[in-house]
Design a protein around this motif. Structure first.
Motif, mmCIF file in Angstrom:
data_model
loop_
_atom_site.group_PDB
_atom_site.id
_atom_site.type_symbol
_atom_site.label_atom_id
_atom_site.label_comp_id
_atom_site.label_asym_id
_atom_site.label_seq_id
_atom_site.Cartn_x
_atom_site.Cartn_y
_atom_site.Cartn_z
ATOM 1 N N VAL A 1 -29.547 23.575 -18.279
ATOM 2 C CA VAL A 1 -29.234 23.171 -16.911
ATOM 3 C C VAL A 1 -28.550 21.804 -16.936
ATOM 4 N N THR A 2 -27.471 21.673 -16.193
ATOM 5 C CA THR A 2 -26.776 20.382 -16.134
ATOM 6 C C THR A 2 -25.854 20.305 -14.932
ATOM 7 N N ASP A 3 -25.563 19.088 -14.523
ATOM 8 C CA ASP A 3 -24.428 18.856 -13.637
ATOM 9 C C ASP A 3 -23.147 19.092 -14.428
ATOM 10 N N SER A 4 -22.088 19.447 -13.732
ATOM 11 C CA SER A 4 -20.786 19.478 -14.396
ATOM 12 C C SER A 4 -20.165 18.086 -14.376
ATOM 13 N N VAL A 5 -20.193 17.444 -13.227
ATOM 14 C CA VAL A 5 -19.736 16.064 -13.072
ATOM 15 C C VAL A 5 -20.943 15.238 -12.655
ATOM 16 N N PHE A 6 -21.185 14.150 -13.373
ATOM 17 C CA PHE A 6 -22.391 13.355 -13.140
ATOM 18 C C PHE A 6 -22.109 12.286 -12.082
ATOM 19 N N SER A 7 -22.935 12.300 -11.049
ATOM 20 C CA SER A 7 -22.610 11.586 -9.822
ATOM 21 C C SER A 7 -22.684 10.081 -9.946
ATOM 22 N N MET A 8 -23.411 9.555 -10.909
ATOM 23 C CA MET A 8 -23.532 8.101 -11.043
ATOM 24 C C MET A 8 -22.650 7.540 -12.150
ATOM 25 N N ASP A 9 -22.252 8.371 -13.099
ATOM 26 C CA ASP A 9 -21.439 7.897 -14.221
ATOM 27 C C ASP A 9 -19.978 8.340 -14.132
ATOM 28 N N ASN B 1 -20.226 -11.992 -11.994
ATOM 29 C CA ASN B 1 -21.111 -10.921 -12.460
ATOM 30 C C ASN B 1 -20.470 -10.206 -13.641
ATOM 31 N N GLU B 2 -21.193 -10.171 -14.752
ATOM 32 C CA GLU B 2 -20.685 -9.514 -15.954
ATOM 33 C C GLU B 2 -20.630 -8.007 -15.745
ATOM 34 N N ILE B 3 -19.554 -7.380 -16.216
ATOM 35 C CA ILE B 3 -19.389 -5.926 -16.117
ATOM 36 C C ILE B 3 -19.600 -5.323 -17.493
ATOM 37 N N LYS B 4 -20.461 -4.322 -17.562
ATOM 38 C CA LYS B 4 -20.759 -3.672 -18.839
ATOM 39 C C LYS B 4 -19.863 -2.459 -19.028
ATOM 40 N N PRO B 5 -19.435 -2.177 -20.259
ATOM 41 C CA PRO B 5 -18.666 -0.952 -20.501
ATOM 42 C C PRO B 5 -19.546 0.275 -20.330
ATOM 43 N N LEU B 6 -18.940 1.385 -19.952
ATOM 44 C CA LEU B 6 -19.680 2.636 -19.801
ATOM 45 C C LEU B 6 -20.101 3.174 -21.159
ATOM 46 N N ASP B 7 -21.269 3.824 -21.200
ATOM 47 C CA ASP B 7 -21.725 4.446 -22.442
ATOM 48 C C ASP B 7 -20.869 5.644 -22.817
ATOM 49 N N TRP C 1 -10.212 14.145 -17.014
ATOM 50 C CA TRP C 1 -10.179 14.766 -15.694
ATOM 51 C C TRP C 1 -10.224 13.715 -14.585
ATOM 52 N N PRO C 2 -9.574 14.001 -13.461
ATOM 53 C CA PRO C 2 -9.486 13.007 -12.380
ATOM 54 C C PRO C 2 -10.755 12.969 -11.540
ATOM 55 N N ILE C 3 -11.806 12.385 -12.086
ATOM 56 C CA ILE C 3 -13.081 12.315 -11.374
ATOM 57 C C ILE C 3 -13.060 11.115 -10.439
ATOM 58 N N PRO C 4 -13.263 11.321 -9.146
ATOM 59 C CA PRO C 4 -13.144 10.221 -8.175
ATOM 60 C C PRO C 4 -14.388 9.353 -8.083
ATOM 61 N N ILE C 5 -15.177 9.296 -9.136
ATOM 62 C CA ILE C 5 -16.378 8.468 -9.195
ATOM 63 C C ILE C 5 -16.174 7.471 -10.326
ATOM 64 N N ILE C 6 -16.098 6.188 -9.988
ATOM 65 C CA ILE C 6 -15.829 5.165 -10.999
ATOM 66 C C ILE C 6 -16.895 4.089 -10.866
ATOM 67 N N PRO C 7 -17.851 4.041 -11.792
ATOM 68 C CA PRO C 7 -18.916 3.044 -11.694
ATOM 69 C C PRO C 7 -18.502 1.706 -12.291
ATOM 70 N N ILE C 8 -18.989 0.633 -11.677
ATOM 71 C CA ILE C 8 -18.852 -0.713 -12.235
ATOM 72 C C ILE C 8 -20.276 -1.179 -12.535
ATOM 73 N N VAL C 9 -20.663 -1.110 -13.797
ATOM 74 C CA VAL C 9 -22.050 -1.337 -14.202
ATOM 75 C C VAL C 9 -22.274 -2.827 -14.441
ATOM 76 N N THR C 10 -23.254 -3.385 -13.746
ATOM 77 C CA THR C 10 -23.590 -4.803 -13.894
ATOM 78 C C THR C 10 -24.859 -5.017 -14.699
ATOM 79 N N GLY C 11 -25.725 -4.028 -14.738
ATOM 80 C CA GLY C 11 -26.995 -4.169 -15.450
ATOM 81 C C GLY C 11 -28.128 -4.477 -14.502
ATOM 82 N N SER C 12 -28.240 -5.709 -14.055
ATOM 83 C CA SER C 12 -29.358 -6.085 -13.191
ATOM 84 C C SER C 12 -29.093 -5.689 -11.741
#
Length: 391
Positions: A172-180, A314-320, A326-337
């Motif tokens: 079971v899985t998402d196809s596109v992950f909503s937070m990443d 605010n420091e921005i962390k690279p994505l894991d 694919w053109p996924i319209p979800i782009i996270p800017i990860v700060t950590g805290s």
């Protein structure tokens, strides 16, 4: 309106509200980088007119479940269209995506079965898996080695026992992950499913309407449409409406109609809801520029974010995980805290951009972020406003 929000419209007209490109917050007009209305269909005149026409014909409610008197011809019509859209034999329309996930997993999985689920899958999938009574095991995000070990150990355990019913295994899985904003490797998951005799259940909530040659989703884009057993989608994101959509072989849908408690004991969705979905499919076909424009905006913003290491202190962390092709319209800017994410969200708000902080438990500890959600109707000035904020 202060200087931070001045000129937000910049030539773009239309509705200002929670589902639109512009949003009102505390008396200010902000550009909405937080909506899942990716193709900007929620305010489309054809969808609104379809809903109005359906209300005039069928009323505002259905009054009963589908198996009593709630079934309407429009339900059957839109299900047939959804099945064709998803390249499946049959479809079933539920009130929400949450109820659709619950219907599938609680019907087909139970005590003695094994559900292996990507740890970053949506909460509704995880809740449905736990509610089924099956043994639930999570595997690390996109970690096929871990998934393979879980299935192999289960194979070995089953070889040593005899049961009246052969236990089932589910991937079971998402196809596109909503937070990443990244995607599952569906061909790899299908390979493991076929090797171990597992059933694949894929949630296409954030892929439907966007990915693939016709917009059917990641299954279409990655060429596994005929290899996935059950696909669960939603009309509440790119399709601009509301409703959970299950597509599969006819025997799967027939089983759900007769056994899925969250379908059987729920009032049928209103005709207006079904008509809105049908209109969205029409617009998806007739206005391909929406997907093209969205892809263009995704590429622009990905390029903007890729070079950013800090914003407003605010420091921005690279994505894991890489975002992929694919053109996924979800782009996270990860700060950590969480504090940094809140600071970044406040900074963006001060410059006329609405993009809330996402904090634990929605994301893992030390993985708080601001998530940018893009829309097809965003203007050049919207993107430039974001670029200035990130600079």
């Amino acid at each position: 309106m202060d200087g931070g929000a001045a000129g937000v419209a910049d030539g773009a007209a239309g509705f200002v509200g929670p589902a639109s490109r512009l949003i009102q917050r505390h008396g200010r007009t902000l550009v909405n980088f937080a909506s899942n209305d990716y193709l900007a269909l929620a305010d489309h005149p054809r969808l609104k007119q379809a809903a109005i026409d359906a209300i005039n014909r069928f009323g505002t409610g259905t009054g009963a479940s589908r198996l009593v008197t709630g079934h309407l011809p429009i339900h059957e019509e839109v299900e047939q269209r959804l099945a064709r859209f998803k390249h499946a034999q049959a479809a079933l329309l539920c009130a929400t995506g949450y109820l659709a996930n619950l219907a599938v997993l609680s019907t087909f999985a139970g005590p003695g079965d094994l559900i292996c689920i990507d740890k970053l899958s949506h909460a509704s999938l995880i809740d449905a898996a736990r509610a089924s009574g099956a043994t639930v095991r999570t595997f690390g995000h996109r970690d096929h080695d871990r998934l393979g070990r879980l299935l192999t150990r289960n194979d070995e355990a089953l070889a040593d026992i005899s049961t009246p019913r052969q236990p089932r295994r589910f991937i079971v899985t998402d196809s596109v992950f909503s937070m990443d904003g990244d995607c599952a490797d569906l061909p790899g998951l299908c390979d493991l499913a076929e090797e171990h005799g597992a059933i694949t259940i894929i949630d296409e909530a954030h892929g439907t309407g966007i990915l693939g040659a016709s917009g059917a989703g990641l299954c279409e884009a990655q060429g596994v449409t005929g290899r996935v057993d059950v696909v669960i989608s939603t009309a509440s994101k790119a399709l601009g409406g509301l409703g959970g959509i299950i597509t599969a072989n006819q025997v799967v849908i027939d089983t759900l109609i007769n056994h899925a408690r969250s379908f059987i004991y729920t009032t049928a969705v209103p005709a207006a809801q079904a008509a809105t979905i049908a209109a969205a499919l029409d617009v998806l076909h007739d206005e391909p520029w929406r997907r093209e424009r969205l892809s263009e905006r995704v590429r622009q913003v990905q390029a903007l974010v890729a070079g950013v290491t800090s914003v407003a202190g605010n420091e921005i962390k690279p994505l894991d995980s890489p975002l992929g092709p694919w053109p996924i319209p979800i782009i996270p800017i990860v700060t950590g805290s969480a504090a940094s994410a809140l600071n970044l969200a406040d900074h963006l708000t001060s410059l006329g951009i609405h993009a809330p902080a996402i904090r634990p438990p929605t994301v893992a500890p030390n993985a708080a972020r601001v998530r940018l959600s893009l829309r097809a109707d965003m203007t050049d000035s919207d993107i430039e406003r974001l670029a200035r904020a990130l600079r």
